[in-house]
Each structure stands twice: as C-alpha cells, then as structure tokens.
Design a protein around this motif. Sequence first.
Motif, PDB file in Angstrom:
ATOM      1  N   VAL A 117       1.823  -0.687   1.061  1.00 14.58           N
ATOM      2  CA  VAL A 117       1.140  -1.373  -0.177  1.00 14.58           C
ATOM      3  C   VAL A 117       0.420  -0.137  -0.889  1.00 14.58           C
ATOM      4  O   VAL A 117      -0.361   0.401  -0.362  1.00 14.58           O
ATOM      5  N   HIS A 174      -0.934   0.761  -4.739  1.00 20.12           N
ATOM      6  CA  HIS A 174      -1.314   0.716  -5.895  1.00 20.12           C
ATOM      7  C   HIS A 174      -1.393   1.728  -6.933  1.00 20.12           C
ATOM      8  O   HIS A 174      -1.564   1.439  -8.055  1.00 20.12           O
ATOM      9  N   ASP A 175      -1.088   2.899  -6.437  1.00 14.55           N
ATOM     10  CA  ASP A 175      -0.731   3.957  -7.293  1.00 14.55           C
ATOM     11  C   ASP A 175       0.474   4.012  -7.720  1.00 14.55           C
ATOM     12  O   ASP A 175       1.554   4.508  -7.053  1.00 14.55           O
ATOM     13  N   LEU A 176       0.735   3.759  -8.931  1.00  9.64           N
ATOM     14  CA  LEU A 176       2.020   3.375  -9.497  1.00  9.64           C
ATOM     15  C   LEU A 176       2.929   4.683  -9.327  1.00  9.64           C
ATOM     16  O   LEU A 176       4.300   4.507  -9.289  1.00  9.64           O
ATOM     17  N   ILE A 222       6.641  -4.269 -13.260  1.00  6.94           N
ATOM     18  CA  ILE A 222       5.442  -3.326 -13.338  1.00  6.94           C
ATOM     19  C   ILE A 222       4.868  -3.460 -14.794  1.00  6.94           C
ATOM     20  O   ILE A 222       3.418  -3.556 -14.593  1.00  6.94           O
ATOM     21  N   PHE A 226       0.964  -5.400 -14.623  1.00  6.18           N
ATOM     22  CA  PHE A 226      -0.105  -4.375 -14.585  1.00  6.18           C
ATOM     23  C   PHE A 226      -0.705  -4.461 -16.276  1.00  6.18           C
ATOM     24  O   PHE A 226      -1.752  -3.473 -16.836  1.00  6.18           O
TER      25      PHE A 226
END
Length: 79
Positions: free
Chosen positions: A13, A15-17, A51, A55
């Motif tokens: 997982v 969250h740093d795209l 994405i 976001f």
Amino acid sequence: MRRQRCGTSVIAVIHDLDLALRSCDRIVVLGGGGGVAAQGAPRDAAVLGAIGDAFGVDVCEAETPHGRAYAFFPRATDE
C-alpha cells in the motif's frame, strides 16, 4: 514491485503516487466506496485517470534519461 525473477509477488500500500507509478508493475486504485476504480499497468490511461479522480489531481508524465517521471497538479475548483 518487480520480483518476477524469483517467482514471488509483493503487495504494498503506497500513497506516494510517484513512487508507486515508477516502481510497480501493476497498480490498483480504490474508489471512494472501497471498490476497485481501476487496475492495470502504471502507464494505462484508465489507471492514471482513476488516480487523478481519487486524489483530485491532474497527472502529467514525462520520459527522462533516468526513466519515467510523474508530476501531480491540483485540479481547479469552482470556489
């Protein structure tokens, strides 16, 4: 992440795209209700669009001498 030569898989997982898009072979984007909004290769338009929607950003991609890079810009709001 890329582990095919060993015949193993890693589920992470992230969250740093930018890190996720540069490091992973497949991306799964979850929607607001927890269901899958899109899945596929990082360069798939559906994945990048999901994405962006999840976001609230516009995703820009570029090829560099060091590989692919991504930048994220907040979408304009009607405030």
